[in-house]
Each structure stands twice: as C-alpha cells, then as structure tokens.
Design an enzyme around this catalytic site. Structure first.
Site, PDB file in Angstrom:
ATOM      1  N   HIS A  88       0.817  -1.218   0.000  1.00 37.40           N
ATOM      2  CA  HIS A  88       0.000   0.000   0.000  1.00 37.40           C
ATOM      3  C   HIS A  88       0.851   1.268   0.000  1.00 37.40           C
ATOM      4  CE1 HIS A  88       0.314  -0.058   4.553  1.00 37.40           C
ATOM      5  NE2 HIS A  88       0.375   1.242   4.342  1.00 37.40           N
ATOM      6  N   ASP A 119       0.237  -7.565   1.520  1.00 35.80           N
ATOM      7  CA  ASP A 119       0.605  -6.153   1.633  1.00 35.80           C
ATOM      8  C   ASP A 119       2.120  -5.968   1.679  1.00 35.80           C
ATOM      9  OD1 ASP A 119       0.382  -3.449   1.701  1.00 35.80           O
ATOM     10  OD2 ASP A 119      -0.398  -3.325   3.741  1.00 35.80           O
ATOM     11  N   SER A 201       4.496   2.866   7.868  1.00 32.27           N
ATOM     12  CA  SER A 201       4.235   1.662   7.072  1.00 32.27           C
ATOM     13  C   SER A 201       5.435   1.289   6.217  1.00 32.27           C
ATOM     14  CB  SER A 201       3.026   1.880   6.163  1.00 32.27           C
ATOM     15  OG  SER A 201       1.856   2.019   6.908  1.00 32.27           O
TER      16      SER A 201
END
Length: 348
Positions: A88, A119, A201
């Site tokens: 992402h 992911d 992230s």
C-alpha cells in the site's frame, strides 16, 4: 500495597520521629536502599545504551519512500539495492524517490513487484548504497513481552524511533481497502505497543539484538473515537516478509503464496433488514477450488469449516487461517435451501 513495602515505610517514619532511636541496622537498611538505587540506575543506563546501539546499527538501513501520493518507509533487504516495504506504500506506482538516513541525496528506485494479499512489495535502488542491509531475524522465536523498536518516517518525521513490546503473536488482521490498494486479510501478524503512525508503514520493527522481526503495517482504530487506538499496532512477521521478498527477488513475482483460496470473486449479501447473511459468489475461477467442488455463481456462502461467514471480511479471515490443500465443508445457500459441499482449498 505489598506488605513488605508497608513495613519498610513504617520503619522509615519511626526513625524520622525518634532520630536517637535509630540503630546500626537502620543504617544498613539505608545503605541497602542506596545500593538498590545504584543497581536500578545501572540497569536503566544499560537499557538506554542497548536502545542507542540498536538505533545506531539499524536505523541507517531504514529508508523513506516518496511517491506522488505521499510517503512511507522501507528497509534495505540486501546489498543489491532491494528494499522491502508495504504494497500500500507503493500503490500503483512503479518509480520512486528513496532517501537514506545517512545520505541527503534522494535516489531513484523502481518497482520489482507488489503482492497485495500480504501487503508486501519490493523496490530496487541502483548504484552504490550508503548503508548496509538490515539484519533480518526469525519471528518464530519471538515471545510476548520482548522489547522492540519501531523505525520509520511517521507523518513525514524522517528517521523516527518509538519503543514498546511485543503485545501478542499470531494475530489475523483485516486491512481496509484504500484508493491505492485493495483490502486484504493478513495472518500471523505481530501486535505491538510501539507507536505506528501514517508514514511508519513499510519500516522496521526491531528487537534488542538489532534484527528486523516485522514490518509495521497498520494501527488499530477505535470506531467510537473515530481514530487510532493508542498502543495497538500491527506488523507483518519477518518470516512472511522473507518468504515473499525472496520469491519476488528471485522470480519477479510470488509463485507460492502459501495462502488458501476458494477461487471465487464475491460480495457481501444482506437481507431485507440489512443484516449480513453471507458471501454471494459472483464468479468462479476456471479450474479453481470452488469450481472443482461444484460451487457456482449465484450461490451464497454462509459457513466455512464450521465458522460463519456473513461478510467478505469473515470469509477472508477464515481462509487466512487455512492452508492450500485443506479439505473443508462449505455451507452454501442455493435457491431456497442449504447444502454442504466439501472443498479442497487451492492456493491464492
């Protein structure tokens, strides 16, 4: 309060009130307290030095990844310039600007491959590298309570570090869809109290030996408060990271996901009272597990392996906990009746 603590406080008060009555034993107690304080101070200093060493050794391997839509973090995986991050973070883009903590010059990077079901993605920086690759550990050896550090670029604050512990292991977490990536459900995640914020992230969750043991991915949200739930974040386990990254680097794609699949596309079905009742099968994949078992478009899957699946999220969660080749009973609503179909799960 601890009984022994109450006793010691009482002794201290008595000595303060009647100084002449204090005995050599009381002096020894004071000396013992001083020794305990010194030992605690030394322990704190040792822990602080441990944190500093881990940051010194690992933070230079954590990079900032800039895209057209924002920024995220990544970790230098090998000496060939491969960087592992979240899918992402890269979204649908194929070119990026990467900044290292110890180098002020941004470097160009290109996408090797992205694997949204876990992911994870790998990008590659060409040319000489200003840092050594990070050390990647073994998440199978983790224990709840271990100290960890989260490293990344939260809210654009480059090369930030937060501390916490491993709060839980083996979590299965549903990740919501976004404009840049589809939603997914990820198994075997690490729950941590180390702060994870937007921009973290794709960074590094690191143990006190300096080994990366997870990739911070998302924070829990409190629906009542409408924001992040403090102290609850999740990281993809490093064993999953290595399994996926190694395939991407070797083959340019993931050839063995290790994830079970039914081989359908579906949507959540609601009844007239707007209650979720199952997953409607929109299409079945040719040669997939569902087609082989006799599941067809128009069926509504209500249960898999004795677990209710009233919505897509629940179905994904059940499948994430299974393995390819598992045989499971699938409860299907077809027409006006229910039927149970044995399905041998395929691989995503």
């Amino acid at each position: 309060m601890d009984r022994h603590l109450v006793t010691r406080i009482g002794v201290g008060v008595a000595c303060a009130a009647v100084i002449a009555g204090c005995t050599p034993g009381d002096t020894a107690s004071t000396g013992g307290a001083q020794a305990t304080t010194i030992e605690a101070s030394a322990a704190a200093s040792s822990l602080e030095q441990g944190y500093e060493q881990v940051v010194h050794d690992t933070l230079p391997s954590v990079v900032q990844i800039n895209t057209e839509d924002g920024l995220g973090s990544g970790v230098l995986y090998d000496d060939k310039g491969h960087i592992v991050t979240n899918a992402h973070v890269v979204g649908r883009e194929t070119r990026f600007q990467v900044s290292f903590a110890n180098d002020s010059t941004p470097r160009s990077a290109t996408l090797v491959a992205s694997h949204p079901p876990e992911d994870l993605a790998v990008i590659k920086v060409d040319g000489s590298l200003p840092s050594s690759p990070a050390k990647f550990g073994d998440s199978g050896r983790l224990r709840v309570g271990q100290l960890v550090l989260a490293m990344g670029n939260p809210l654009g604050l480059s090369s930030s570090v937060s501390n916490g512990i491993v709060s839980a292991l083996g979590r299965t977490v549903a990740e919501p869809a976004s404009a840049a990536s589809p939603g997914t459900t990820i198994a075997d995640m690490i729950q941590t109290s180390a702060a994870i914020n937007p921009g973290n992230s794709g960074g590094a969750l690191v143990d006190m030996s300096g080994a990366v043991i997870g990739i911070p991915t998302l924070a829990a949200t409190d629906q009542q408060l409408g924001g992040a739930a403090p102290g609850i974040g999740f990281a993809i386990s490093v064993n999953t990271v290595k399994r996926i990254a190694d395939q991407i680097i070797r083959d340019g794609k993931v050839t063995e996901s290790g994830r079970a699949a039914l081989g359908i596309t579906g949507r959540t079905v609601i009844d007239r009272s707007r209650k979720e009742v199952g997953v409607g099968v929109v299409t079945v994949v040719d040669g997939g597990a569902a087609q082989k078992a006799g599941i067809r478009a128009g069926d509504v899957i209500t249960e898999v392996g004795d677990t209710a699946t009233p919505a897509i999220a629940e179905l994904n969660r059940v499948l994430a906990a299974r393995k390819p080749g598992d045989r499971v009973p699938v409860e299907v609503l077809r027409g006006t009746g229910n039927t149970t179909i044995d399905v041998v799960l395929g691989e995503l």
